[in-house]
Design an enzyme around this catalytic site. Structure first.
Site, PDB file in Angstrom:
ATOM      1  N   LYS A 200       2.495  -0.027  -7.539  1.00 38.28           N
ATOM      2  CA  LYS A 200       1.503   0.662  -8.373  1.00 38.28           C
ATOM      3  C   LYS A 200       2.148   1.358  -9.579  1.00 38.28           C
ATOM      4  O   LYS A 200       3.368   1.545  -9.623  1.00 38.28           O
ATOM      5  CB  LYS A 200       0.737   1.666  -7.502  1.00 38.28           C
ATOM      6  CG  LYS A 200      -0.175   0.993  -6.462  1.00 38.28           C
ATOM      7  CD  LYS A 200      -1.005   2.022  -5.697  1.00 38.28           C
ATOM      8  CE  LYS A 200      -1.967   1.345  -4.719  1.00 38.28           C
ATOM      9  NZ  LYS A 200      -2.794   2.329  -3.971  1.00 38.28           N
TER      10      LYS A 200
ATOM     11  N   TYR B 219     -10.906  -3.659  -6.617  1.00 37.13           N
ATOM     12  CA  TYR B 219     -11.214  -2.597  -5.648  1.00 37.13           C
ATOM     13  C   TYR B 219     -12.726  -2.466  -5.411  1.00 37.13           C
ATOM     14  O   TYR B 219     -13.196  -1.386  -5.026  1.00 37.13           O
ATOM     15  CB  TYR B 219     -10.639  -1.257  -6.116  1.00 37.13           C
ATOM     16  CG  TYR B 219      -9.182  -1.026  -5.738  1.00 37.13           C
ATOM     17  CD1 TYR B 219      -8.775  -1.015  -4.398  1.00 37.13           C
ATOM     18  CD2 TYR B 219      -8.217  -0.780  -6.704  1.00 37.13           C
ATOM     19  CE1 TYR B 219      -7.449  -0.783  -4.040  1.00 37.13           C
ATOM     20  CE2 TYR B 219      -6.879  -0.537  -6.352  1.00 37.13           C
ATOM     21  CZ  TYR B 219      -6.506  -0.538  -5.015  1.00 37.13           C
ATOM     22  OH  TYR B 219      -5.198  -0.297  -4.654  1.00 37.13           O
TER      23      TYR B 219
ATOM     24  N   PHE C 183     -13.786   8.478  -5.072  1.00 39.98           N
ATOM     25  CA  PHE C 183     -12.541   8.355  -5.841  1.00 39.98           C
ATOM     26  C   PHE C 183     -12.445   7.053  -6.646  1.00 39.98           C
ATOM     27  O   PHE C 183     -11.415   6.777  -7.265  1.00 39.98           O
ATOM     28  CB  PHE C 183     -11.315   8.501  -4.919  1.00 39.98           C
ATOM     29  CG  PHE C 183     -11.276   7.511  -3.771  1.00 39.98           C
ATOM     30  CD1 PHE C 183     -10.792   6.222  -3.955  1.00 39.98           C
ATOM     31  CD2 PHE C 183     -11.723   7.884  -2.505  1.00 39.98           C
ATOM     32  CE1 PHE C 183     -10.754   5.318  -2.907  1.00 39.98           C
ATOM     33  CE2 PHE C 183     -11.683   6.979  -1.441  1.00 39.98           C
ATOM     34  CZ  PHE C 183     -11.201   5.700  -1.643  1.00 39.98           C
TER      35      PHE C 183
ATOM     36  N   ARG D 139       1.894  -3.535   5.670  1.00 36.05           N
ATOM     37  CA  ARG D 139       1.238  -2.222   5.769  1.00 36.05           C
ATOM     38  C   ARG D 139       2.107  -1.227   6.546  1.00 36.05           C
ATOM     39  O   ARG D 139       2.140  -0.039   6.228  1.00 36.05           O
ATOM     40  CB  ARG D 139      -0.160  -2.361   6.397  1.00 36.05           C
ATOM     41  CG  ARG D 139      -1.141  -3.039   5.430  1.00 36.05           C
ATOM     42  CD  ARG D 139      -2.561  -3.027   5.922  1.00 36.05           C
ATOM     43  NE  ARG D 139      -3.163  -1.708   5.899  1.00 36.05           N
ATOM     44  CZ  ARG D 139      -3.746  -1.160   4.832  1.00 36.05           C
ATOM     45  NH1 ARG D 139      -3.783  -1.796   3.681  1.00 36.05           N
ATOM     46  NH2 ARG D 139      -4.291   0.038   4.913  1.00 36.05           N
TER      47      ARG D 139
ATOM     48  N   THR E  96      -1.758   5.658   4.057  1.00 30.15           N
ATOM     49  CA  THR E  96      -2.308   5.839   2.716  1.00 30.15           C
ATOM     50  C   THR E  96      -1.903   7.197   2.130  1.00 30.15           C
ATOM     51  O   THR E  96      -1.503   7.281   0.965  1.00 30.15           O
ATOM     52  CB  THR E  96      -3.853   5.753   2.772  1.00 30.15           C
ATOM     53  OG1 THR E  96      -4.213   4.560   3.467  1.00 30.15           O
ATOM     54  CG2 THR E  96      -4.448   5.746   1.375  1.00 30.15           C
TER      55      THR E  96
ATOM     56  N   ARG F 268       5.777   4.762   1.227  1.00 27.95           N
ATOM     57  CA  ARG F 268       4.949   5.889   0.770  1.00 27.95           C
ATOM     58  C   ARG F 268       5.577   7.233   1.137  1.00 27.95           C
ATOM     59  O   ARG F 268       5.499   8.184   0.367  1.00 27.95           O
ATOM     60  CB  ARG F 268       3.529   5.731   1.323  1.00 27.95           C
ATOM     61  CG  ARG F 268       2.747   4.665   0.549  1.00 27.95           C
ATOM     62  CD  ARG F 268       1.509   4.239   1.262  1.00 27.95           C
ATOM     63  NE  ARG F 268       0.597   3.467   0.415  1.00 27.95           N
ATOM     64  CZ  ARG F 268      -0.464   2.820   0.881  1.00 27.95           C
ATOM     65  NH1 ARG F 268      -0.743   2.855   2.169  1.00 27.95           N
ATOM     66  NH2 ARG F 268      -1.247   2.144   0.051  1.00 27.95           N
TER      67      ARG F 268
ATOM     68  N   ASN G 278       0.155   6.475  -4.675  1.00 25.29           N
ATOM     69  CA  ASN G 278       0.893   6.219  -3.437  1.00 25.29           C
ATOM     70  C   ASN G 278       1.744   4.953  -3.486  1.00 25.29           C
ATOM     71  O   ASN G 278       2.080   4.369  -2.466  1.00 25.29           O
ATOM     72  CB  ASN G 278      -0.042   6.249  -2.229  1.00 25.29           C
ATOM     73  CG  ASN G 278      -1.122   5.198  -2.296  1.00 25.29           C
ATOM     74  OD1 ASN G 278      -1.169   4.422  -3.253  1.00 25.29           O
ATOM     75  ND2 ASN G 278      -1.974   5.143  -1.285  1.00 25.29           N
TER      76      ASN G 278
ATOM     77  N   HIS H  98       0.295  -1.077  -2.753  1.00 25.04           N
ATOM     78  CA  HIS H  98      -0.948  -1.593  -2.179  1.00 25.04           C
ATOM     79  C   HIS H  98      -0.628  -2.761  -1.260  1.00 25.04           C
ATOM     80  O   HIS H  98       0.296  -3.529  -1.533  1.00 25.04           O
ATOM     81  CB  HIS H  98      -1.899  -2.096  -3.275  1.00 25.04           C
ATOM     82  CG  HIS H  98      -2.999  -2.974  -2.731  1.00 25.04           C
ATOM     83  ND1 HIS H  98      -4.149  -2.466  -2.210  1.00 25.04           N
ATOM     84  CD2 HIS H  98      -3.072  -4.317  -2.572  1.00 25.04           C
ATOM     85  CE1 HIS H  98      -4.905  -3.468  -1.764  1.00 25.04           C
ATOM     86  NE2 HIS H  98      -4.266  -4.598  -1.977  1.00 25.04           N
TER      87      HIS H  98
ATOM     88  N   GLU I 164      -7.661 -11.395  -2.349  1.00 31.15           N
ATOM     89  CA  GLU I 164      -6.756 -10.704  -3.282  1.00 31.15           C
ATOM     90  C   GLU I 164      -5.673 -11.611  -3.863  1.00 31.15           C
ATOM     91  O   GLU I 164      -5.297 -11.443  -5.021  1.00 31.15           O
ATOM     92  CB  GLU I 164      -6.108  -9.510  -2.567  1.00 31.15           C
ATOM     93  CG  GLU I 164      -7.120  -8.414  -2.247  1.00 31.15           C
ATOM     94  CD  GLU I 164      -6.498  -7.189  -1.604  1.00 31.15           C
ATOM     95  OE1 GLU I 164      -7.189  -6.165  -1.513  1.00 31.15           O
ATOM     96  OE2 GLU I 164      -5.311  -7.244  -1.194  1.00 31.15           O
TER      97      GLU I 164
HETATM   98  P1  ATP Z   1      -4.423   0.136  -0.684  1.00 29.54           P
HETATM   99  O1  ATP Z   1      -5.779  -0.534  -0.561  1.00 29.54           O
HETATM  100  O2  ATP Z   1      -4.121   0.581  -2.104  1.00 29.54           O
HETATM  101  O3  ATP Z   1      -3.327  -0.666  -0.062  1.00 29.54           O
HETATM  102  P2  ATP Z   1      -5.004   1.698   1.615  1.00 29.54           P
HETATM  103  O4  ATP Z   1      -5.591   0.433   2.150  1.00 29.54           O
HETATM  104  O5  ATP Z   1      -3.929   2.367   2.388  1.00 29.54           O
HETATM  105  O6  ATP Z   1      -4.445   1.481   0.160  1.00 29.54           O
HETATM  106  P3  ATP Z   1      -7.680   2.484   0.901  1.00 29.54           P
HETATM  107  O7  ATP Z   1      -8.540   3.281   1.798  1.00 29.54           O
HETATM  108  O8  ATP Z   1      -7.934   1.028   0.737  1.00 29.54           O
HETATM  109  O9  ATP Z   1      -6.157   2.747   1.344  1.00 29.54           O
HETATM  110  O10 ATP Z   1      -7.724   3.185  -0.522  1.00 29.54           O
HETATM  111  C1  ATP Z   1      -7.321   2.471  -1.675  1.00 29.54           C
HETATM  112  C2  ATP Z   1      -6.529   3.394  -2.570  1.00 29.54           C
HETATM  113  O11 ATP Z   1      -7.407   4.382  -3.095  1.00 29.54           O
HETATM  114  C3  ATP Z   1      -5.426   4.200  -1.882  1.00 29.54           C
HETATM  115  O12 ATP Z   1      -4.230   3.494  -1.735  1.00 29.54           O
HETATM  116  C4  ATP Z   1      -5.258   5.359  -2.814  1.00 29.54           C
HETATM  117  O13 ATP Z   1      -4.492   4.986  -3.966  1.00 29.54           O
HETATM  118  C5  ATP Z   1      -6.699   5.614  -3.246  1.00 29.54           C
HETATM  119  N1  ATP Z   1      -7.373   6.609  -2.409  1.00 29.54           N
HETATM  120  C6  ATP Z   1      -7.783   6.458  -1.134  1.00 29.54           C
HETATM  121  N2  ATP Z   1      -8.399   7.553  -0.676  1.00 29.54           N
HETATM  122  C7  ATP Z   1      -8.387   8.431  -1.705  1.00 29.54           C
HETATM  123  C8  ATP Z   1      -8.865   9.758  -1.887  1.00 29.54           C
HETATM  124  N3  ATP Z   1      -9.514  10.411  -0.903  1.00 29.54           N
HETATM  125  N4  ATP Z   1      -8.646  10.340  -3.083  1.00 29.54           N
HETATM  126  C9  ATP Z   1      -8.024   9.689  -4.083  1.00 29.54           C
HETATM  127  N5  ATP Z   1      -7.560   8.437  -3.989  1.00 29.54           N
HETATM  128  C10 ATP Z   1      -7.720   7.821  -2.821  1.00 29.54           C
HETATM  129 MG    MG Z   2      -6.969  -0.753   1.097  1.00 28.66          MG
END
Ligand code: ATP
Ligand code: MG
Length: 138
Positions: free
Chosen positions: A9, A49, A57, A85, A91, A102, A112, A115, A126
């Site tokens: 990222k 996304y 968010f 993962r 996350t 992370r 973070n 992805h 994706e």
């Molecule tokens: P990713 O999809 O990026 O691999 P993830 O699957 O661990 O991450 P998701 O729940 O899919 O987490 O959220 C996607 C992304 O959105 C997170 O990686 C983070 O960058 C952002 N995100 C998630 N929750 C929040 C939140 N509460 N506030 C701000 N940003 C958030």
């Molecule tokens: Mg995700």
């Protein structure tokens, strides 16, 4: 063999962490079968996304994802989706296990650093979102 979509990222690219993250990927037995640097448009980030469209968010997340260049990767390994993962960690970096990307590199819940696809059907959406078949070579 399974494939997953990984993104380094903008926060990690900006801090010159590409090499350290790629080193962790390769040393954990993944093959990098596709890779490119890109600056996403807002429309691309929103489409990528889309599952989070209703989340509070969503606006911040999509703006952040196109705030600077990212590195897009397709990774191949046995059990690649879960293994990537696990290597990324939770996350929220405050909840991420020791030794994860992370835990070691992320700035906060949003910035973070990485992805990863979260399931086979997500990876199937994706990977071709960013790479055509010619660009993926095992
Ligand atoms: P990713 O999809 O990026 O691999 P993830 O699957 O661990 O991450 P998701 O729940 O899919 O987490 O959220 C996607 C992304 O959105 C997170 O990686 C983070 O960058 C952002 N995100 C998630 N929750 C929040 C939140 N509460 N506030 C701000 N940003 C958030
Ligand atoms: Mg995700």
């Amino acid at each position: 063999m399974e494939q997953t979509l990984a993104i380094i990222k903008p926060d990690a690219v900006e801090r010159n962490l590409i090499g350290q993250i790629l080193e962790r990927i390769e040393s954990r037995g993944f093959r990098i079968v596709a890779m490119k640097r890109a600056l996403l448009t807002l429309a691309q980030a929103e489409a990528f996304y889309h599952v989070h469209k209703e989340r509070p968010f969503f606006g911040e997340l999509t703006q952040y994802m196109c705030s600077g260049p990212v590195v897009l990767l397709t990774l191949e390994r046995e059990n690649a989706i879960a293994a990537w993962r696990e290597l990324m960690g939770a996350t929220n970096p405050q909840e991420a296990a020791e030794g994860t990307i992370r835990k070691d590199f992320a700035i906060n819940l949003e910035k973070n650093s990485a992805h990863g696809s979260d399931a086979p059907d997500t990876a199937a959406f994706e990977i071709p979102f960013f790479f055509n078949k010619l660009e993926i070579q095992g």
